[in-house]
Design a protein around this motif. Structure first.
Motif, short mmCIF file in Angstrom:
data_model
loop_
_atom_site.label_atom_id
_atom_site.label_comp_id
_atom_site.label_asym_id
_atom_site.label_seq_id
_atom_site.Cartn_x
_atom_site.Cartn_y
_atom_site.Cartn_z
N GLY A 141 52.10 39.94 35.74
CA GLY A 141 52.18 40.20 37.17
C GLY A 141 51.09 39.47 37.94
N ASN A 142 49.88 39.48 37.40
CA ASN A 142 48.78 38.75 38.02
C ASN A 142 49.00 37.25 37.95
OD1 ASN A 142 47.38 41.00 38.71
ND2 ASN A 142 45.96 40.90 37.01
N THR A 189 51.10 36.19 40.66
CA THR A 189 50.33 36.21 41.89
C THR A 189 49.45 34.97 41.97
OG1 THR A 189 50.32 38.62 41.89
CG2 THR A 189 48.65 37.53 43.22
N GLU A 217 40.91 43.36 41.64
CA GLU A 217 40.63 42.56 40.46
C GLU A 217 39.97 43.40 39.38
OE1 GLU A 217 40.93 39.66 38.00
OE2 GLU A 217 41.55 39.30 40.05
N LYS A 238 48.37 45.38 40.69
CA LYS A 238 49.54 44.56 40.32
C LYS A 238 49.76 43.41 41.30
CE LYS A 238 51.90 48.21 37.83
NZ LYS A 238 52.97 49.20 37.83
N GLU A 239 49.40 43.63 42.56
CA GLU A 239 49.56 42.59 43.59
C GLU A 239 48.37 41.65 43.63
OE1 GLU A 239 50.17 44.81 47.18
OE2 GLU A 239 52.22 45.37 46.62
N GLY A 240 47.35 41.93 42.82
CA GLY A 240 46.19 41.05 42.76
C GLY A 240 45.14 41.34 43.81
N ARG A 241 45.26 42.45 44.53
CA ARG A 241 44.28 42.79 45.56
C ARG A 241 43.11 43.58 44.98
NH1 ARG A 241 46.46 46.36 48.98
NH2 ARG A 241 48.33 46.69 47.78
N GLU A 269 51.55 31.98 42.86
CA GLU A 269 51.85 32.00 44.29
C GLU A 269 50.65 31.55 45.11
OE1 GLU A 269 55.04 35.71 44.06
OE2 GLU A 269 53.08 36.01 44.97
N GLU A 270 49.48 31.97 44.67
CA GLU A 270 48.26 31.56 45.37
C GLU A 270 48.04 30.06 45.25
OE1 GLU A 270 43.47 32.60 45.53
OE2 GLU A 270 44.76 33.63 44.09
#
Length: 102
Positions: free
Chosen positions: A58-59, A62, A51, A46-49, A65-66
């Protein structure tokens, strides 16, 4: 104390996909992994860590934000490039001045 078991990325991705289909408790039981471990992988997804090749809202957040972070970084680098170019110009002028004074 025992050594923590290491899982490869492919296993984690498959576990996350299975969790989305049948739920975390059932997935943990079928794969023989602690449910808390699975919750950690879900959080990472969910946090994109982690893949998984599937985009969710949710992605997407992220990713936005990136993008914002990368834009900020580009802006900082452009500022640094301007500063270095100004310094380079100054040094060229100074070397010309000192060469002329010889």
């Amino acid at each position: 104390m025992g050594k923590a078991k290491q899982y490869d990325k492919g296993f984690k991705i498959q576990a996350v996909k299975l969790t989305q289909e049948i739920g975390s408790t059932r997935t943990a039981k079928e794969l023989g992994i602690p449910v808390n471990t699975l919750y950690g992988w879900m959080r990472a997804y969910k946090e994109g860590r982690l893949e998984c090749g599937v985009r969710t809202p949710g992605n997407a957040m992220t990713l936005s934000e990136e993008v914002a972070m990368l834009r900020k970084k580009v802006k900082q680098q452009e500022k640094e490039i301007r500063r270095l170019n100004e310094l380079n110009d100054f040094l060229e002028e100074a070397s010309t001045f000192f060469a002329a004074s010889r």
